[in-house]
Design an enzyme around this catalytic site. Structure first.
Site, PDB file in Angstrom:
ATOM      1  CG  ASN A  46      -5.783  -8.045  -4.112  1.00  0.00           C
ATOM      2  OD1 ASN A  46      -5.675  -7.595  -2.971  1.00  0.00           O
ATOM      3  ND2 ASN A  46      -6.940  -8.437  -4.607  1.00  0.00           N
ATOM      4  CB  VAL A  47      -2.023  -7.446   0.370  1.00  0.00           C
ATOM      5  CG1 VAL A  47      -0.879  -6.517   0.021  1.00  0.00           C
ATOM      6  CG2 VAL A  47      -3.271  -6.676   0.783  1.00  0.00           C
TER       7      VAL A  47
ATOM      8  CE1 TYR B 174      -8.169   0.219   9.212  1.00  0.00           C
ATOM      9  CE2 TYR B 174      -8.292   1.452  11.271  1.00  0.00           C
ATOM     10  CZ  TYR B 174      -7.633   1.145  10.097  1.00  0.00           C
ATOM     11  OH  TYR B 174      -6.441   1.768   9.813  1.00  0.00           O
TER      12      TYR B 174
ATOM     13  CB  SER C   2      -5.447   1.692  13.756  1.00  0.00           C
ATOM     14  OG  SER C   2      -6.336   2.734  14.108  1.00  0.00           O
TER      15      SER C   2
ATOM     16  NE  ARG D 284      -4.546   6.204  -2.683  1.00  0.00           N
ATOM     17  CZ  ARG D 284      -5.863   6.204  -2.479  1.00  0.00           C
ATOM     18  NH1 ARG D 284      -6.568   7.289  -2.740  1.00  0.00           N
ATOM     19  NH2 ARG D 284      -6.479   5.134  -2.021  1.00  0.00           N
TER      20      ARG D 284
ATOM     21  N   GLY E 231       0.821  -1.206   0.000  1.00  0.00           N
ATOM     22  CA  GLY E 231       0.000   0.000   0.000  1.00  0.00           C
ATOM     23  C   GLY E 231       0.850   1.248   0.000  1.00  0.00           C
TER      24      GLY E 231
ATOM     25  CG  ASN F 108       0.885   1.470   4.775  1.00  0.00           C
ATOM     26  OD1 ASN F 108       0.599   2.116   5.775  1.00  0.00           O
ATOM     27  ND2 ASN F 108       0.506   1.852   3.557  1.00  0.00           N
TER      28      ASN F 108
END
Length: 251
Positions: A68-69, A162, A149, A19, A16, A97
């Site tokens: 594609n992970v 998430y 996170s 960006r 990732g 990431n």
């Protein structure tokens, strides 16, 4: 006869990486290290090219690595093909990431919104790291950095999927670190709070920063500096840790 070890090229893979925080990490690693940067992306090739340009402008070297992970076969075939084409290369740093959000209250959450988020963060971590870790162990050196996170630590309403995905990666980080520490491979996680990126652009920053002791959102560059340190030899005695970078938000 030339010593193959003398010409072995060292690489850092950032999933990732096109960006946001991923891009900032690619650029910072280019500035701080001798690693060639492998910029993974899935669909946004234009953004990935912009990241590569920034890496080169920072004085580094890089290349694009699309896969594609969430697709284990795609990950395996891409990495195997790359290793065959680069027999004197070693991926020493893995920054997991890649991640997405599909926010919504749990009672109304669709199964696909649950699965997509779990697949990208948790299964993506497995697919990439599991395929590469044997080479790190044979090499007796490596740095694995998982981007998690604050949601995975304290839970965030509206982000049950998430929070579950990142919480699972936190558990995996702690367990894997203990398995591989004797081989000089460290495994750590970085847990950002509110960071100004594409993922947070729709949030009410003015209102949310009132709950942040530092009274502001963080920057992708601040996160990247931390990741760069964990990717370096200087961090060799830090493993199995979850390092918060959140301006003081704690549960």
């Amino acid at each position: 006869m030339q010593d193959k070890k003398a010409v072995k090229q060292k690489f850092a893979l950032v999933t990732g990486g096109s960006r946001g925080i991923g891009r900032a990490i690619c650029i910072q690693l280019a500035k701080d290290s001798e690693y060639n940067i492998l910029i993974n992306y899935y669909s946004n090739k234009t953004a990935a090219k912009e990241t590569l340009k920034s890496v080169e402008e920072a004085g580094g070297h890089g290349e694009l690595m699309p896969f594609n992970v969430t697709d284990a076969e795609n990950v395996k075939s891409t990495l195997d093909t790359w290793h065959e084409a680069n027999p004197n290369a070693i991926i020493e740093v893995i920054v997991n990431n890649a991640g997405i959000t599909q926010d919504g209250m749990f009672m109304w959450m669709k199964a696909e919104d649950w699965s997509k988020v779990i697949d990208t963060s948790l299964n993506g971590f497995f697919n990439v790291t599991n395929h590469l870790i044997q080479k790190l162990l044979v090499n007796k050196y490596g740095r694995i950095i998982n981007m998690v996170s604050v949601s995975g630590l304290k839970g965030t309403p509206g982000q049950t999927n998430y929070s579950a995905a990142k919480g699972a990666v936190i558990g995996a980080t702690k367990a894997l670190a203990q398995e591989v520490a004797k081989r000089n491979v460290t495994v750590n996680a970085v847990a950002p709070g509110f960071i100004s990126t594409d993922m947070t652009q729709d949030l009410d920053e003015k209102e949310l920063k009132k709950m942040i002791p530092a009274n502001r959102f963080g920057t992708a560059e601040e996160v990247a500096h931390l990741v760069s340190f964990l990717a370096s030899e200087k961090s060799g005695y830090i493993t199995g840790d979850i390092i918060n970078i959140n301006g003081g938000i704690y549960s």
